[in-house]
Design a protein around this motif. Structure first.
Motif, PDB file in Angstrom:
ATOM      1  N   ARG A  72       0.841  -1.204   0.000  1.00  0.00           N
ATOM      2  CA  ARG A  72       0.000   0.000   0.000  1.00  0.00           C
ATOM      3  C   ARG A  72       0.881   1.261   0.000  1.00  0.00           C
ATOM      4  NH1 ARG A  72      -4.412  -0.240   4.273  1.00  0.00           N
ATOM      5  NH2 ARG A  72      -5.278  -1.629   2.708  1.00  0.00           N
ATOM      6  N   ALA A  73       1.931   1.259   0.840  1.00  0.00           N
ATOM      7  CA  ALA A  73       2.844   2.404   0.891  1.00  0.00           C
ATOM      8  C   ALA A  73       3.587   2.575  -0.435  1.00  0.00           C
ATOM      9  CB  ALA A  73       3.840   2.228   2.037  1.00  0.00           C
ATOM     10  N   THR A  74       3.999   1.473  -1.023  1.00  0.00           N
ATOM     11  CA  THR A  74       4.713   1.516  -2.305  1.00  0.00           C
ATOM     12  C   THR A  74       3.844   2.118  -3.399  1.00  0.00           C
ATOM     13  OG1 THR A  74       6.151  -0.338  -1.761  1.00  0.00           O
ATOM     14  CG2 THR A  74       5.756   0.057  -4.095  1.00  0.00           C
ATOM     15  N   LEU A  75       2.600   1.711  -3.452  1.00  0.00           N
ATOM     16  CA  LEU A  75       1.710   2.243  -4.483  1.00  0.00           C
ATOM     17  C   LEU A  75       1.498   3.743  -4.304  1.00  0.00           C
ATOM     18  CD1 LEU A  75      -0.839  -0.699  -4.687  1.00  0.00           C
ATOM     19  CD2 LEU A  75       1.028  -0.156  -6.283  1.00  0.00           C
ATOM     20  N   GLY A  76       1.545   4.215  -3.057  1.00  0.00           N
ATOM     21  CA  GLY A  76       1.414   5.642  -2.785  1.00  0.00           C
ATOM     22  C   GLY A  76       2.645   6.441  -3.184  1.00  0.00           C
ATOM     23  N   GLU A  77       3.789   5.761  -3.321  1.00  0.00           N
ATOM     24  CA  GLU A  77       5.050   6.426  -3.680  1.00  0.00           C
ATOM     25  C   GLU A  77       5.504   6.069  -5.093  1.00  0.00           C
ATOM     26  OE1 GLU A  77       7.659   4.834  -0.747  1.00  0.00           O
ATOM     27  OE2 GLU A  77       6.719   5.908   0.909  1.00  0.00           O
ATOM     28  N   TRP A  78       4.631   5.487  -5.879  1.00  0.00           N
ATOM     29  CA  TRP A  78       5.000   4.947  -7.199  1.00  0.00           C
ATOM     30  C   TRP A  78       5.607   6.038  -8.083  1.00  0.00           C
ATOM     31  CZ3 TRP A  78       5.278  -0.007  -8.225  1.00  0.00           C
ATOM     32  CH2 TRP A  78       5.443  -0.412  -9.549  1.00  0.00           C
ATOM     33  N   PRO A  79       6.773   5.793  -8.670  1.00  0.00           N
ATOM     34  CA  PRO A  79       7.384   6.800  -9.556  1.00  0.00           C
ATOM     35  C   PRO A  79       6.493   7.094 -10.768  1.00  0.00           C
ATOM     36  CG  PRO A  79       8.992   5.134  -8.909  1.00  0.00           C
ATOM     37  CD  PRO A  79       7.644   4.637  -8.452  1.00  0.00           C
ATOM     38  N   LYS A  80       6.315   8.366 -11.046  1.00  0.00           N
ATOM     39  CA  LYS A  80       5.423   8.791 -12.124  1.00  0.00           C
ATOM     40  C   LYS A  80       5.934   8.380 -13.505  1.00  0.00           C
ATOM     41  CE  LYS A  80       3.457  12.717  -9.598  1.00  0.00           C
ATOM     42  NZ  LYS A  80       2.831  11.839  -8.687  1.00  0.00           N
ATOM     43  N   TYR A  81       7.232   8.153 -13.641  1.00  0.00           N
ATOM     44  CA  TYR A  81       7.808   7.787 -14.940  1.00  0.00           C
ATOM     45  C   TYR A  81       7.797   6.277 -15.189  1.00  0.00           C
ATOM     46  CZ  TYR A  81      11.788   7.356 -11.780  1.00  0.00           C
ATOM     47  OH  TYR A  81      12.597   7.036 -10.713  1.00  0.00           O
ATOM     48  N   TRP A  82       7.334   5.489 -14.230  1.00  0.00           N
ATOM     49  CA  TRP A  82       7.176   4.050 -14.420  1.00  0.00           C
ATOM     50  C   TRP A  82       5.776   3.766 -14.955  1.00  0.00           C
ATOM     51  CZ3 TRP A  82       9.165   1.114  -9.459  1.00  0.00           C
ATOM     52  CH2 TRP A  82      10.554   1.196  -9.400  1.00  0.00           C
ATOM     53  N   PRO A  83       5.609   2.606 -15.593  1.00  0.00           N
ATOM     54  CA  PRO A  83       4.252   2.233 -16.013  1.00  0.00           C
ATOM     55  C   PRO A  83       3.333   2.125 -14.794  1.00  0.00           C
ATOM     56  CG  PRO A  83       5.901   0.682 -16.863  1.00  0.00           C
ATOM     57  CD  PRO A  83       6.606   1.602 -15.921  1.00  0.00           C
ATOM     58  N   ALA A  84       2.124   2.616 -14.919  1.00  0.00           N
ATOM     59  CA  ALA A  84       1.174   2.599 -13.797  1.00  0.00           C
ATOM     60  C   ALA A  84       0.756   1.164 -13.469  1.00  0.00           C
ATOM     61  CB  ALA A  84      -0.054   3.427 -14.132  1.00  0.00           C
ATOM     62  N   PRO A  85       0.704   0.829 -12.174  1.00  0.00           N
ATOM     63  CA  PRO A  85       0.236  -0.503 -11.781  1.00  0.00           C
ATOM     64  C   PRO A  85      -1.242  -0.697 -12.116  1.00  0.00           C
ATOM     65  CG  PRO A  85       1.344   0.607  -9.955  1.00  0.00           C
ATOM     66  CD  PRO A  85       1.122   1.619 -11.029  1.00  0.00           C
ATOM     67  N   VAL A  86      -1.583  -1.927 -12.430  1.00  0.00           N
ATOM     68  CA  VAL A  86      -2.958  -2.292 -12.768  1.00  0.00           C
ATOM     69  C   VAL A  86      -3.392  -3.367 -11.787  1.00  0.00           C
ATOM     70  CG1 VAL A  86      -4.448  -3.268 -14.574  1.00  0.00           C
ATOM     71  CG2 VAL A  86      -2.488  -1.837 -15.209  1.00  0.00           C
ATOM     72  N   THR A  87      -4.561  -3.203 -11.173  1.00  0.00           N
ATOM     73  CA  THR A  87      -5.035  -4.266 -10.286  1.00  0.00           C
ATOM     74  C   THR A  87      -5.597  -5.415 -11.119  1.00  0.00           C
ATOM     75  OG1 THR A  87      -7.231  -3.327 -10.019  1.00  0.00           O
ATOM     76  CG2 THR A  87      -5.582  -2.656  -8.405  1.00  0.00           C
ATOM     77  N   VAL A  88      -5.495  -6.610 -10.614  1.00  0.00           N
ATOM     78  CA  VAL A  88      -5.945  -7.778 -11.358  1.00  0.00           C
ATOM     79  C   VAL A  88      -7.431  -7.684 -11.650  1.00  0.00           C
ATOM     80  CG1 VAL A  88      -6.217 -10.271 -11.308  1.00  0.00           C
ATOM     81  CG2 VAL A  88      -4.096  -9.239 -10.578  1.00  0.00           C
ATOM     82  N   ASP A  89      -8.229  -7.146 -10.740  1.00  0.00           N
ATOM     83  CA  ASP A  89      -9.658  -6.989 -11.012  1.00  0.00           C
ATOM     84  C   ASP A  89      -9.879  -6.123 -12.239  1.00  0.00           C
ATOM     85  OD1 ASP A  89     -10.384  -8.595  -8.923  1.00  0.00           O
ATOM     86  OD2 ASP A  89     -10.810  -6.955  -7.551  1.00  0.00           O
ATOM     87  N   ASP A  90      -9.058  -5.071 -12.400  1.00  0.00           N
ATOM     88  CA  ASP A  90      -9.145  -4.222 -13.587  1.00  0.00           C
ATOM     89  C   ASP A  90      -8.635  -4.946 -14.818  1.00  0.00           C
ATOM     90  OD1 ASP A  90      -8.078  -1.193 -11.877  1.00  0.00           O
ATOM     91  OD2 ASP A  90     -10.053  -2.128 -12.030  1.00  0.00           O
ATOM     92  N   TRP A  91      -7.672  -5.820 -14.623  1.00  0.00           N
ATOM     93  CA  TRP A  91      -6.970  -6.454 -15.737  1.00  0.00           C
ATOM     94  C   TRP A  91      -7.752  -7.635 -16.324  1.00  0.00           C
ATOM     95  CZ3 TRP A  91      -3.291  -5.127 -18.868  1.00  0.00           C
ATOM     96  CH2 TRP A  91      -2.667  -6.097 -19.634  1.00  0.00           C
ATOM     97  N   CYS A  92      -8.242  -8.507 -15.444  1.00  0.00           N
ATOM     98  CA  CYS A  92      -8.835  -9.737 -15.987  1.00  0.00           C
ATOM     99  C   CYS A  92     -10.086 -10.175 -15.238  1.00  0.00           C
ATOM    100  CB  CYS A  92      -7.803 -10.859 -15.994  1.00  0.00           C
ATOM    101  SG  CYS A  92      -7.203 -11.289 -14.359  1.00  0.00           S
ATOM    102  N   GLY A  93     -10.771  -9.260 -14.657  1.00  0.00           N
ATOM    103  CA  GLY A  93     -11.992  -9.638 -13.950  1.00  0.00           C
ATOM    104  C   GLY A  93     -11.692 -10.308 -12.639  1.00  0.00           C
ATOM    105  N   ASN A  94     -12.615 -11.067 -12.121  1.00  0.00           N
ATOM    106  CA  ASN A  94     -12.467 -11.671 -10.802  1.00  0.00           C
ATOM    107  C   ASN A  94     -11.949 -13.096 -10.829  1.00  0.00           C
ATOM    108  OD1 ASN A  94     -13.393  -9.448  -9.314  1.00  0.00           O
ATOM    109  ND2 ASN A  94     -15.490  -9.927  -9.887  1.00  0.00           N
ATOM    110  N   ASP A  95     -11.350 -13.531 -11.951  1.00  0.00           N
ATOM    111  CA  ASP A  95     -10.822 -14.891 -11.974  1.00  0.00           C
ATOM    112  C   ASP A  95      -9.333 -14.963 -11.860  1.00  0.00           C
ATOM    113  OD1 ASP A  95     -10.746 -13.696 -14.491  1.00  0.00           O
ATOM    114  OD2 ASP A  95     -11.095 -15.547 -15.557  1.00  0.00           O
TER     115      ASP A  95
END
Length: 156
Positions: A133-156
């Motif tokens: 959670r802390a890492t995601l709050g400090e994520w470097p803006k020049y890196w690719p944005a993280p994607v949650t699995v629910d956003d990526w491929c549904g709930n499976d």
């Protein structure tokens, strides 16, 4: 030739990372967990050997990207880094490596709460979730944005 993809999985033990990775047919999976798997198929974790396990995982990832032209020609869809990767320092190596070799790097965040197959203590899992959670709050803006699995491929 298509652009190869590197998925950097992020999440606490029991969040669904390895299950997701196992479903990605043909992908090259690099994981520190492989270091602890015996030839008999039994997982034997030794915390004293974690640095060695992660170093081996990094070497496997380097080997995989060095052979990326061959892998893409064969139709291998991706390299998957299947570790907890809950800190910027843990993720940085893979983002840098993938980017340097022309990979599309996709950090995938897993937040599931499934059975923890490695018997990691609840307190350790909780602390891992807090680090992520802390890492995601400090994520470097020049890196690719993280994607949650629910956003990526549904709930499976």
């Amino acid at each position: 030739m298509s652009t190869p993809t590197m998925y950097v999985l992020m999440g606490a033990s029991g969040s669904g990372k390895s299950t997701w990775a196992a479903k990605q047919q043909g992908a090259r999976v690099c994981s520190a967990d492989h270091y602890f798997m015996g030839k008999d198929g039994v997982y034997r974790f030794d915390p004293a050997k974690l640095p060695e396990a992660h170093a081996r995982c990094q070497r496997e990832a380097v080997y995989a990207v060095e052979r990326s032209d061959y892998a893409v020609e064969r139709g291998d869809p991706a390299i998957i880094i299947d570790n907890t990767n809950t800190t910027i320092a843990e993720v940085a190596f893979y983002v840098t490596l993938g980017t340097a070799f022309g990979y599309k790097v996709i950090p995938l965040v897993f937040e599931g709460r499934y059975q923890n197959v490695h018997n990691v203590p609840d307190k350790t899992v909780f602390m891992s979730r807090m680090r992520l959670r802390a890492t995601l709050g400090e994520w470097p803006k020049y890196w690719p944005a993280p994607v949650t699995v629910d956003d990526w491929c549904g709930n499976d």
